[in-house]
Design a protein around this motif. Structure first.
Motif, short mmCIF file in Angstrom:
data_model
loop_
_atom_site.label_atom_id
_atom_site.label_comp_id
_atom_site.label_asym_id
_atom_site.label_seq_id
_atom_site.Cartn_x
_atom_site.Cartn_y
_atom_site.Cartn_z
N LEU A 1 -72.47 -66.29 47.52
CA LEU A 1 -72.37 -65.43 46.35
C LEU A 1 -72.74 -63.99 46.70
N THR A 2 -73.76 -63.83 47.54
CA THR A 2 -74.15 -62.47 47.97
C THR A 2 -72.99 -61.80 48.70
N TRP A 3 -72.31 -62.57 49.56
CA TRP A 3 -71.15 -62.02 50.27
C TRP A 3 -70.12 -61.50 49.28
N LEU A 4 -69.85 -62.35 48.28
CA LEU A 4 -68.81 -61.99 47.31
C LEU A 4 -69.21 -60.73 46.54
N ILE A 5 -70.49 -60.67 46.14
CA ILE A 5 -70.94 -59.51 45.37
C ILE A 5 -70.83 -58.25 46.20
N HIS A 6 -71.23 -58.34 47.48
CA HIS A 6 -71.11 -57.17 48.36
C HIS A 6 -69.65 -56.77 48.53
N GLY A 7 -68.79 -57.78 48.73
CA GLY A 7 -67.37 -57.50 48.89
C GLY A 7 -66.81 -56.80 47.67
N SER B 1 -61.60 -53.59 59.06
CA SER B 1 -62.92 -54.23 58.93
C SER B 1 -63.84 -53.59 57.90
N VAL B 2 -63.29 -53.09 56.80
CA VAL B 2 -64.14 -52.75 55.68
C VAL B 2 -64.52 -54.07 55.04
N LEU B 3 -65.79 -54.27 54.70
CA LEU B 3 -66.22 -55.58 54.22
C LEU B 3 -65.91 -55.78 52.75
N GLU B 4 -64.65 -55.49 52.35
CA GLU B 4 -64.30 -55.63 50.94
C GLU B 4 -63.84 -57.06 50.65
N LEU B 5 -63.38 -57.30 49.42
CA LEU B 5 -63.13 -58.67 48.97
C LEU B 5 -62.21 -59.49 49.88
N THR B 6 -61.08 -58.88 50.30
CA THR B 6 -60.14 -59.65 51.11
C THR B 6 -60.76 -60.03 52.44
N PHE B 7 -61.49 -59.09 53.02
CA PHE B 7 -62.18 -59.38 54.28
C PHE B 7 -63.18 -60.52 54.08
N VAL B 8 -63.95 -60.41 53.00
CA VAL B 8 -64.95 -61.44 52.71
C VAL B 8 -64.28 -62.78 52.46
N SER B 9 -63.13 -62.76 51.77
CA SER B 9 -62.48 -64.03 51.45
C SER B 9 -62.08 -64.77 52.73
N ARG B 10 -61.60 -63.99 53.73
CA ARG B 10 -61.23 -64.65 54.99
C ARG B 10 -62.45 -65.16 55.72
N GLN B 11 -63.49 -64.30 55.70
CA GLN B 11 -64.74 -64.65 56.37
C GLN B 11 -65.35 -65.92 55.76
N MET B 12 -65.38 -65.94 54.42
CA MET B 12 -66.00 -67.06 53.73
C MET B 12 -65.17 -68.32 53.90
N GLN B 13 -63.84 -68.15 53.91
CA GLN B 13 -62.97 -69.32 54.08
C GLN B 13 -63.22 -69.97 55.45
N GLU B 14 -63.35 -69.14 56.48
CA GLU B 14 -63.59 -69.69 57.81
C GLU B 14 -64.99 -70.26 57.93
N THR C 1 -65.06 -53.13 47.41
CA THR C 1 -63.72 -52.95 46.82
C THR C 1 -63.77 -51.87 45.75
N VAL C 2 -64.77 -51.96 44.87
CA VAL C 2 -64.88 -50.97 43.80
C VAL C 2 -65.16 -49.58 44.38
N ALA C 3 -66.05 -49.52 45.38
CA ALA C 3 -66.39 -48.22 45.96
C ALA C 3 -65.17 -47.57 46.62
N VAL C 4 -64.44 -48.34 47.43
CA VAL C 4 -63.25 -47.79 48.10
C VAL C 4 -62.24 -47.35 47.04
N SER C 5 -62.00 -48.19 46.04
CA SER C 5 -60.96 -47.89 45.06
C SER C 5 -61.30 -46.64 44.25
N LEU C 6 -62.53 -46.58 43.74
CA LEU C 6 -62.87 -45.45 42.87
C LEU C 6 -62.91 -44.14 43.64
#
Lengths: 221, 244
Positions: free
Chosen positions: B22-28, B188-201, B32-37
């Motif tokens: 969950l911490t990973w997801l929250i950071h991701g 390698s920005v640790l945003e959601l998509t990166f985290v999703s791959r990391q967490m899946q593996e 994502t929000v920081a990069v986007s905004l």
């Protein structure tokens, strides 16, 4: 500055890069034809008086449009082997993904196209005793399609650029091929620039063609 | 379908470390929000300037603006990311190049934000141009009749109306920024998509991971949409640009 660059590595790696370019084009063409056909049916479903059908199509289109393509690629790559029980290569998985994903975008274009055809045309079909299928197939869709050709092509340019995202599952498209070649020859910089130039040339040429086409189609309307 | 479901996975600890998924997801989500905004701020300011310049009577300024838009629109975002990250530092002067490659803090974040910001600025420039050109010619003349200079005409007459007209396309652009930020995974920005791959593996719970990440993207798109709808409502001019 350019003295440190060495573009001579391009010629020995060209055959390899060519396979990547071919895959990018193949993926674009398959996703375009599949996407337009599927998208047309989605648009017809969305405009149909059957509420259940219309809502189902709307949900599909809106869902696809609010998820990043990268996530859709990951989803399909994960789900197809789980559902079919067979391992699927990144290349074929990407073809299915792009067809399904682009169908949502093409369907919005086709919906606008169908709505741009005046109501009298449908009434004309009714007056001739045409069935729904005949009215659509012979009267409405040909006009909708013709009106929307520039927009459909613009979407195809976007699609061609988006195919680079198969990178995330490692399918060997133009970008991936350039990256591999860059690693093999230890010249990644030149290869990235090469890939960017190819994308630019293809997309720029196409978009200029669309601009010219737009003027011609505009006269017909 | 042979799948081992485990919806409790979010509260389990990651393989090497004492944080939960969950911490990973929250950071991701945060990245994502920081990069986007941040990119949105860059894109909106730069895009407005370039879009405006493309409607001025100076041919060379218009050409420069057009070149900008064509460059950013005809190369895939992913390729642009890689160019900014790997290629651009090579073209910088020696000292600066070394600093960027080795010492620059938050290198991935800055590169991704700059890239996404410039990419989006070209698209916004196109919309701003279309918005200004959709105004009746008389608006421009009205400014001239008032004795306004060209900048004043833009500031007080043309732009306030043009921006209201393009709110709907800007809304979908704002939603796209969140979707496009997913491409930052490549550097390698640790945003959601990166985290999703990391967490899946890491967790081997692909479906649960992707469901959570997809839901978070949905939330972003939804909030972006509501914010723009609110702005559209607040900025409406009675009798002029009415909603539907």
């Amino acid at each position: 500055m350019f003295s440190t660059f060495d573009f001579s590595v391009l010629s020995p790696s060209l055959p390899f890069l060519w396979t990547g370019i071919q895959y990018s084009f193949k993926l674009t063409l398959i996703a375009m034809s599949g996407g337009i056909i599927l998208g047309t049916f989605l648009a017809l479903a969305r405009l149909s008086p059957n509420r259940v059908l219309a809502n189902a199509a709307a949900t599909y289109v809106d869902t696809m449009r609010s998820i990043p393509l990268v996530m859709v690629i990951l989803w399909f790559f994960l789900l197809i082997p789980l559902l079919t029980g067979n391992p699927v290569g990144a290349e074929s998985s990407a073809m299915l993904t792009f067809t399904a994903f682009e169908a949502a975008y093409y369907s919005e274009i086709m919906r606008a196209g169908i709505q741009s055809v005046s109501r009298g045309q449908v009434a004309a079909g009714d007056a001739l005793g045409f069935t729904y299928g005949q009215t659509m197939g012979y009267i409405v869709l040909p006009q909708a399609f013709r009106n929307m050709i520039p927009v459909l092509l613009t979407q195809t340019i976007v699609l061609f650029q988006d195919t680079s995202l198969v990178y995330i599952i490692g399918a060997k498209d133009l970008l991936k091929a350039a990256e591999i070649a860059g690693k093999n020859y230890n010249r990644p910089i030149e290869m990235y620039i090469f890939a960017a130039v190819i994308y630019f040339v293809v997309c720029f040429t196409l978009s200029q063609t669309v601009k010219r086409l737009q003027k011609r189609v505009a006269i017909i309307r | 379908m042979n799948y081992h479901w485990n919806w409790g996975i979010f509260f389990e600890q990651v393989q090497n470390g004492d944080e939960t998924y969950l911490t990973w997801l929250i950071h991701g989500f945060g990245w994502t929000v920081a990069v986007s905004l941040t990119s949105w701020v860059i894109a909106l300011s730069l895009g407005s300037v370039i879009g405006t310049l493309r409607t001025t009577p100076r041919p060379w300024v218009v050409m420069l603006g057009n070149a900008w838009v064509e460059c950013f629109r005809n190369v895939p975002l992913l390729v642009q990311m890689l160019l900014w990250f790997f290629v651009v530092p090579e073209f910088l002067p020696q000292d600066l190049s070394m600093w960027v490659k080795q010492d620059m803090p938050a290198k991935e974040f800055i590169t991704a934000t700059l890239c996404l910001g410039l990419f989006t600025s070209a698209r916004i420039a196109e919309q701003v141009r279309a918005g200004i050109q959709s105004l009746p010619r008389g608006q421009h003349y009205a400014g001239m009749a008032m004795g306004f200079t060209l900048p004043q005409t833009y500031r007080y007459v043309l732009l306030p109306m043009a921006f209201r007209i393009i709110i709907p396309p800007l809304t979908s652009e704002f939603m796209s920024v969140f979707k496009n930020s997913s491409v930052a995974f490549a550097i390698s920005v640790l945003e959601l998509t990166f985290v999703s791959r990391q967490m899946q593996e890491d967790s081997e719970q692909g479906i649960e991971t992707y469901v959570a990440v997809t839901a978070l993207y949905f939330i972003c798109a939804f909030i972006a949409n509501r914010v723009m709808a609110f702005i559209e409502k607040r900025s409406r001019v009675p009798g002029y640009v009415t909603a539907k």
